[in-house]
Motif scaffolding. Structure first.
Motif, PDB file in Angstrom:
ATOM      1  N   ASP A 154     -30.130  19.686  28.881  1.00 54.18           N
ATOM      2  CA  ASP A 154     -30.592  20.174  30.406  1.00 54.18           C
ATOM      3  C   ASP A 154     -31.446  19.556  30.032  1.00 54.18           C
ATOM      4  O   ASP A 154     -31.577  18.828  31.495  1.00 54.18           O
ATOM      5  CB  ASP A 154     -30.242  21.500  30.138  1.00 54.18           C
ATOM      6  CG  ASP A 154     -30.480  22.226  31.316  1.00 54.18           C
ATOM      7  OD1 ASP A 154     -30.088  21.904  32.514  1.00 54.18           O
ATOM      8  OD2 ASP A 154     -31.725  23.058  31.695  1.00 54.18           O
ATOM      9  N   ARG A 155     -32.680  20.329  29.517  1.00 54.01           N
ATOM     10  CA  ARG A 155     -33.528  19.317  29.592  1.00 54.01           C
ATOM     11  C   ARG A 155     -34.416  17.859  30.147  1.00 54.01           C
ATOM     12  O   ARG A 155     -34.896  16.985  31.147  1.00 54.01           O
ATOM     13  CB  ARG A 155     -34.882  19.598  28.360  1.00 54.01           C
ATOM     14  CG  ARG A 155     -35.705  21.244  28.316  1.00 54.01           C
ATOM     15  CD  ARG A 155     -36.468  21.440  27.247  1.00 54.01           C
ATOM     16  NE  ARG A 155     -35.852  21.186  25.707  1.00 54.01           N
ATOM     17  CZ  ARG A 155     -35.587  21.863  24.753  1.00 54.01           C
ATOM     18  NH1 ARG A 155     -35.118  22.875  25.281  1.00 54.01           N
ATOM     19  NH2 ARG A 155     -35.381  20.961  24.043  1.00 54.01           N
TER      20      ARG A 155
ATOM     21  N   VAL B  79     -19.537  13.238  34.144  1.00 54.67           N
ATOM     22  CA  VAL B  79     -19.294  14.261  32.627  1.00 54.67           C
ATOM     23  C   VAL B  79     -19.521  15.407  32.988  1.00 54.67           C
ATOM     24  O   VAL B  79     -19.222  16.585  32.340  1.00 54.67           O
ATOM     25  CB  VAL B  79     -20.817  13.564  32.613  1.00 54.67           C
ATOM     26  CG1 VAL B  79     -21.087  14.226  30.733  1.00 54.67           C
ATOM     27  CG2 VAL B  79     -20.309  12.105  32.123  1.00 54.67           C
ATOM     28  N   TRP B  80     -20.252  16.240  33.952  1.00 52.85           N
ATOM     29  CA  TRP B  80     -20.785  17.386  34.437  1.00 52.85           C
ATOM     30  C   TRP B  80     -19.450  18.177  34.956  1.00 52.85           C
ATOM     31  O   TRP B  80     -19.724  19.459  34.353  1.00 52.85           O
ATOM     32  CB  TRP B  80     -21.735  17.355  35.227  1.00 52.85           C
ATOM     33  CG  TRP B  80     -22.874  17.148  34.835  1.00 52.85           C
ATOM     34  CD1 TRP B  80     -22.763  16.667  33.282  1.00 52.85           C
ATOM     35  CD2 TRP B  80     -23.855  16.579  35.910  1.00 52.85           C
ATOM     36  NE1 TRP B  80     -24.767  16.263  33.078  1.00 52.85           N
ATOM     37  CE2 TRP B  80     -25.043  16.299  34.081  1.00 52.85           C
ATOM     38  CE3 TRP B  80     -24.977  16.488  36.257  1.00 52.85           C
ATOM     39  CZ2 TRP B  80     -26.215  15.868  34.761  1.00 52.85           C
ATOM     40  CZ3 TRP B  80     -26.104  16.294  36.892  1.00 52.85           C
ATOM     41  CH2 TRP B  80     -26.872  15.039  35.936  1.00 52.85           C
TER      42      TRP B  80
ATOM     43  N   ALA C 267     -19.341  28.655  27.023  1.00 50.50           N
ATOM     44  CA  ALA C 267     -20.329  29.243  27.872  1.00 50.50           C
ATOM     45  C   ALA C 267     -21.598  28.045  27.710  1.00 50.50           C
ATOM     46  O   ALA C 267     -21.476  28.213  29.156  1.00 50.50           O
ATOM     47  CB  ALA C 267     -20.212  30.033  27.372  1.00 50.50           C
ATOM     48  N   GLU C 268     -21.508  27.250  26.646  1.00 47.93           N
ATOM     49  CA  GLU C 268     -23.181  27.446  26.880  1.00 47.93           C
ATOM     50  C   GLU C 268     -23.109  26.131  27.563  1.00 47.93           C
ATOM     51  O   GLU C 268     -23.733  25.535  28.756  1.00 47.93           O
ATOM     52  CB  GLU C 268     -23.343  27.154  25.892  1.00 47.93           C
ATOM     53  CG  GLU C 268     -24.039  27.904  25.094  1.00 47.93           C
ATOM     54  CD  GLU C 268     -25.387  28.677  25.345  1.00 47.93           C
ATOM     55  OE1 GLU C 268     -26.172  27.705  26.139  1.00 47.93           O
ATOM     56  OE2 GLU C 268     -25.520  29.607  24.886  1.00 47.93           O
ATOM     57  N   TRP C 269     -21.795  25.198  27.306  1.00 41.03           N
ATOM     58  CA  TRP C 269     -21.380  23.743  28.262  1.00 41.03           C
ATOM     59  C   TRP C 269     -21.580  24.215  29.442  1.00 41.03           C
ATOM     60  O   TRP C 269     -22.258  23.579  31.103  1.00 41.03           O
ATOM     61  CB  TRP C 269     -20.942  22.946  27.130  1.00 41.03           C
ATOM     62  CG  TRP C 269     -20.986  22.158  28.615  1.00 41.03           C
ATOM     63  CD1 TRP C 269     -19.425  21.495  29.219  1.00 41.03           C
ATOM     64  CD2 TRP C 269     -21.398  20.676  28.702  1.00 41.03           C
ATOM     65  NE1 TRP C 269     -19.761  20.529  30.078  1.00 41.03           N
ATOM     66  CE2 TRP C 269     -20.699  19.640  29.537  1.00 41.03           C
ATOM     67  CE3 TRP C 269     -22.679  20.053  28.608  1.00 41.03           C
ATOM     68  CZ2 TRP C 269     -21.922  18.848  29.909  1.00 41.03           C
ATOM     69  CZ3 TRP C 269     -23.624  19.306  28.520  1.00 41.03           C
ATOM     70  CH2 TRP C 269     -22.928  18.260  29.115  1.00 41.03           C
ATOM     71  N   SER C 270     -20.504  24.890  30.306  1.00 45.29           N
ATOM     72  CA  SER C 270     -20.443  25.917  31.154  1.00 45.29           C
ATOM     73  C   SER C 270     -21.237  26.025  31.954  1.00 45.29           C
ATOM     74  O   SER C 270     -21.173  25.222  33.376  1.00 45.29           O
ATOM     75  CB  SER C 270     -19.072  26.700  31.107  1.00 45.29           C
ATOM     76  OG  SER C 270     -17.806  25.858  30.606  1.00 45.29           O
ATOM     77  N   ARG C 271     -22.128  26.695  31.575  1.00 44.42           N
ATOM     78  CA  ARG C 271     -23.251  27.355  33.001  1.00 44.42           C
ATOM     79  C   ARG C 271     -24.192  25.905  32.371  1.00 44.42           C
ATOM     80  O   ARG C 271     -25.180  25.831  33.801  1.00 44.42           O
ATOM     81  CB  ARG C 271     -24.556  28.156  31.391  1.00 44.42           C
ATOM     82  CG  ARG C 271     -23.214  29.257  31.838  1.00 44.42           C
ATOM     83  CD  ARG C 271     -24.340  30.457  31.120  1.00 44.42           C
ATOM     84  NE  ARG C 271     -25.027  30.123  29.752  1.00 44.42           N
ATOM     85  CZ  ARG C 271     -23.898  31.289  28.732  1.00 44.42           C
ATOM     86  NH1 ARG C 271     -22.929  32.110  28.703  1.00 44.42           N
ATOM     87  NH2 ARG C 271     -24.747  30.571  27.350  1.00 44.42           N
ATOM     88  N   THR C 272     -24.609  25.515  31.951  1.00 42.13           N
ATOM     89  CA  THR C 272     -25.242  23.979  31.916  1.00 42.13           C
ATOM     90  C   THR C 272     -24.532  23.009  33.010  1.00 42.13           C
ATOM     91  O   THR C 272     -25.656  22.660  32.983  1.00 42.13           O
ATOM     92  CB  THR C 272     -25.745  23.217  30.308  1.00 42.13           C
ATOM     93  OG1 THR C 272     -25.958  24.503  29.641  1.00 42.13           O
ATOM     94  CG2 THR C 272     -26.724  22.342  30.578  1.00 42.13           C
ATOM     95  N   ALA C 273     -23.960  22.414  32.784  1.00 43.91           N
ATOM     96  CA  ALA C 273     -22.773  21.543  33.680  1.00 43.91           C
ATOM     97  C   ALA C 273     -23.048  22.024  34.771  1.00 43.91           C
ATOM     98  O   ALA C 273     -23.175  21.640  36.074  1.00 43.91           O
ATOM     99  CB  ALA C 273     -21.625  21.437  33.418  1.00 43.91           C
ATOM    100  N   ASP C 274     -22.918  23.770  35.707  1.00 42.48           N
ATOM    101  CA  ASP C 274     -22.975  24.611  36.683  1.00 42.48           C
ATOM    102  C   ASP C 274     -24.191  24.084  37.270  1.00 42.48           C
ATOM    103  O   ASP C 274     -24.055  23.896  38.339  1.00 42.48           O
ATOM    104  CB  ASP C 274     -22.172  25.076  36.404  1.00 42.48           C
ATOM    105  CG  ASP C 274     -22.017  26.774  37.673  1.00 42.48           C
ATOM    106  OD1 ASP C 274     -22.497  25.634  38.636  1.00 42.48           O
ATOM    107  OD2 ASP C 274     -22.356  27.219  37.622  1.00 42.48           O
ATOM    108  N   ALA C 275     -25.300  23.844  36.456  1.00 40.60           N
ATOM    109  CA  ALA C 275     -26.469  24.287  37.296  1.00 40.60           C
ATOM    110  C   ALA C 275     -26.788  22.999  37.130  1.00 40.60           C
ATOM    111  O   ALA C 275     -27.506  22.725  38.710  1.00 40.60           O
ATOM    112  CB  ALA C 275     -27.510  25.318  35.343  1.00 40.60           C
TER     113      ALA C 275
END
Length: 815
Positions: free
Chosen positions: A711-712, A736-737, A745-753
């Motif tokens: 994410d960073r 990819v996103w 959940a971790e990836w879903s929140r990150t991809a959405d953001a």
């Protein structure tokens, strides 16, 4: 010589006030010499007026009348002239109330009493008149005054002894009267005015001649606040009002004063009076010195056998040290014997300092038999008294039998103390003992290594400015070559362990190490301040400059490397770039021996995650110090090396799993190290040419730190710029996103953001043609459903990711 005189008499008959209380007794001038100006009479009246003591009956017997106090006064007038007078209580006529009569002589400015007599000597002159004469007779001082009790030596000596407790205080206050402002009054509280006259006689004998002639006084007054004289005598009942500043009151009818008087002149003068030897004041006056100098009277008293306190002895020794030519051989020996007399236990530091100066002044001028007691006293104080500031005598003072006698007594004491384990903690004491040992010829060779071994670390105790023991230490090193060699060698050996402490020592104390000893570490510590100031931010350059000052290569003497690093990096850590330069400047073997490799490891582990030098440094350290680096630190360096491999495409497959495995071996891992490894992995997986299997492994790892690193990395400026400039890259990121809706959940929140906060702002800045190009690229990268999903996402805005992801996933499965 005849002096102009006058008479001032109270009223006669019933014209008086009828009481002896505070009201003034009416009076008039009854006889005045024609030479006396009228202005003098105007001032003289208040000075000559008389008030009887409180409670005095109006009519007294002749005996009671004679018992009333006399007012003998010496006053200075406005025009600089003086008035010497005696005022006594009288009965003007039969049956009259108490009155008074004043008889005075006028001394024009610049004149003295006949024969240079002091005013107080006229106290009992037979020529003072108690009535106005029919015709003006010769003045009371026209002939030498009659001898009275004020000049009676034995009587005055007896009085001085009886007033011993107050003597020093009174004399000290009299000396203050002649200070800078000359203000104030000395008030003497006595029951008899004759005792005040004795006090004035005592003072005049002790005071310097010219000052005694100018001393103004009155032996009695009812109102001391109004009295302008310097010494004022009052009865006990009239002293209660004297509480204002400027009045130095001495109640000689009350308890003895407590405490001591810190005035060497006054204390010495008091001891002379108590010893019944006032003739010594005349002897002291013949010696050179300023008025009120304590030295002349102290020297005279000591030579006469009068014991003095430490202040008087110090004053005598200091005066004689400045004027060794002023005393003959006999008196010099008498003075030395008095200063060094056994049984004296109140000597102080200032007294010993003055004795040291006296020895230095007499050494070579007086016989050794005269100076030997001084030398013995000084070294005895240095050894037994613990006085580290004593100025020690020269070595020649102990070359004779006197020196051997002192050495036989003090030598064993010195050796015993130097052999103690704690002596090195007190630098001044150790230095003093070593110096005294040399003076007395005491052999300390066997003890020297141990003594120096304790002394050298003690020199490094922190402090500001030059320490008090510095001059004595430099004297010691100048006097004793073996001590200097041993001490400098010990400091040189200490320097690699505490280079900053040695550097501070050399800044505070200019140790002499310019001889033939190599002393590489000391030379580096001496060079360090200038090297650091000259090289500024180039700390590696400062290290190289300091190393040059050592005169030895790190390959030949690796410990100089430790000293140099400790000097330059006294505070703060080495940066990764600096560490790489240090590693290049010396071999790993040199760093290993010097122990500086730990600084290099700390530089790698403490480097910011953005410092690209850290992974390269980690690679070099793992190769250079395979045996030294172990455990958690090795794991952290392997993480950094992994970041290097990722960036150079040299990493073996299964990156995410390997990163997680390396992390477990580095716990507790530094955040910066983790940032290096995870950041390099995430950055590599954001590239279009990434291995898809590695990306898939990260997305499905469920590792929150790995996903956060991704994410960073995706939010960095380089990615944002590339999204706007390359339609294919923006399409790839969209794919990819949106491609892993069930990764966790971790990836879903990150991809959405990332879609909403990174990709959407980038797409909104594109023109319609550029958006179409992105949509086309999305279509080329997958099915037509993915292109439709991008169109819907771009058109509908937030909240569509879940539907789009599921739609894309379904279409991909059908395809």
């Amino acid at each position: 010589m005849s002096l102009a005189q006058l008479h001032y008499t109270s009223a006669t008959g019933g014209d008086g006030p009828g009481t002896g209380e505070a009201e003034p007794i009416p009076a008039r001038f009854t006889a005045v010499d024609a030479a006396i100006p009228a202005s003098v009479l105007t001032e003289a009246g208040p000075l000559l007026a008389y008030r009887t003591p409180a409670g005095t009956e109006p009519r007294l017997t002749d005996a009671a009348l004679r018992a009333l106090p006399e007012a003998l006064s010496f006053s200075v007038l406005t025009d600089g002239s003086h008035l010497l007078a005696r005022t006594v209580a009288v009965r003007p006529g039969p049956g009259s109330d108490v009155g008074f009569h004043a008889h005075a002589v006028h001394l024009p400015a610049g004149t003295r009493l006949p024969g240079g007599a002091l005013p107080i000597t006229a106290c009992r002159s037979a020529r003072w008149a108690a009535t106005t004469p029919d015709r003006m007779l010769p003045g009371p001082l026209a002939a030498p005054p009659a001898t009275g009790h004020a000049r009676d030596r034995e009587g005055l000596n007896d009085f001085a002894v009886s007033r011993g407790p107050w003597l020093a205080g009174v004399l000290a206050d009299l000396r203050r009267l002649y200070g800078h402002d000359g203000s104030g009054r000395v008030v003497l509280v006595e029951r008899q005015s004759a005792d005040v006259a004795r006090w004035i006689a005592l003072a005049c004998v002790a005071l310097p001649g010219e000052l005694a002639e100018r001393l103004t006084f009155t032996t009695y007054t009812r109102h001391p606040r109004r009295a302008p004289q310097q010494i004022v005598g009052v009865l006990p009942q009239d002293a209660h009002e004297l509480t204002a500043p400027g009045f130095h009151v001495h109640t000689c009818t009350g308890p003895r004063p407590e405490g001591t008087v810190a005035d060497a002149w006054a204390e010495t003068a008091a001891r002379i009076w108590r010893s019944r030897a006032p003739e010594l004041f005349r002897e002291a006056a013949e010696l050179p010195g300023e008025p009120f100098a304590a030295g002349p009277v102290a020297v005279t008293a000591l030579c006469a056998g009068i014991a003095l306190g430490t202040g008087g002895r110090a004053a005598a020794a200091g005066w004689a040290a400045e004027r060794p030519y002023a005393l003959d051989a006999k008196r010099t020996r008498q003075l030395v014997d008095a200063l060094t007399a056994p049984g004296v236990d109140d000597r102080t530091g200032p007294e010993f300092d003055a004795a040291g100066r006296l020895f230095a002044a007499l050494d070579g001028r007086s016989p050794a038999t005269t100076t030997a007691p001084l030398a013995a006293m000084l070294v005895t104080e240095a050894v037994r008294g613990g006085n580290g500031s004593v100025e020690l005598p020269g070595r020649t003072a102990f070359s004779g039998p006197e020196g051997a006698a002192v050495a036989s007594v003090l030598g064993p004491e010195i050796l015993t103390e130097l052999s103690g384990a704690g002596v090195g903690l007190d630098v001044a004491r150790t230095v003093q003992l070593l110096r005294v040992a040399r003076l007395l010829g005491v052999d300390c060779a066997e003890l020297l290594p141990a003594v120096v071994g304790r002394l050298a670390p003690a020199l490094l105790e922190p402090g500001d400015g030059e320490p008090g023991w510095a001059p004595a230490l430099l004297e010691l090193m100048d006097e004793q070559f073996d001590v200097r060699t041993a001490l400098l060698g010990a400091l040189d050996r200490i320097a690699p362990q505490d280079p900053s402490g040695v550097e501070r020592l050399l800044c505070r104390v200019p140790l002499p190490f310019t001889g033939t000893q190599s002393l590489p570490h000391l030379r580096m510590c001496a060079e360090a301040p200038e090297a650091k100031a000259g090289c500024g931010a180039d700390r590696v350059g400062a290290v190289q400059r300091v190393l040059r000052a050592a005169g030895m290569s790190p390959f030949a003497e690796p410990l100089v490397l430790r000293t140099a690093v400790g000097l330059v990096w006294e505070e703060g850590t080495v940066t990764a770039g600096e560490a790489r330069l240090l590693l290049e400047a010396a071999t790993s073997d040199a760093h290993r021996t010097a122990g500086t490799w730990s600084h290099l490891v700390a530089a790698a582990l403490g480097a910011p995650a953005t410092d690209e030098e850290a992974p390269e440094l980690a690679h070099d350290l793992l190769r250079g110090f395979p045996q030294e680096i172990a455990g958690r630190e090795r794991g952290a360096l392997l993480l950094l090396e992994f970041a290097r491999e990722i960036r150079s495409d040299a990493a073996t497959p299964e990156w995410a799993e390997r990163a997680r495995t390396l992390r477990r071996g580095a716990e507790p891992v530094e955040p910066e190290v983790l940032g290096h490894a995870y950041g390099a992995l995430a950055t590599r997986l954001l590239a279009p040419d990434r291995p898809e299997a590695e990306l898939y492994a990260l997305v499905h790892s469920g590792d929150p730190d790995l996903v956060a690193a991704y994410d960073r990395a995706a939010r960095e400026a380089g990615v944002r710029s590339r999204l706007k400039a390359e339609p294919a890259y923006a399409a790839d990121c969209f794919a990819v996103w949106t491609a892993h809706p069930h990764a966790g959940a971790e990836w879903s929140r990150t991809a959405d953001a990332l879609l909403e906060e990174v990709l959407r702002p980038a797409v909104r800045t594109l023109s319609a043609d550029e958006v179409a190009a992105v949509e086309e690229a999305v279509g080329r990268s997958g099915s037509s459903g993915r292109a439709e999903a991008f169109h819907d996402w771009n058109r509908r805005g937030r909240g569509t990711l879940g539907r789009i992801s599921r739609r894309i996933a379904g279409r991909v499965r059908r395809g």
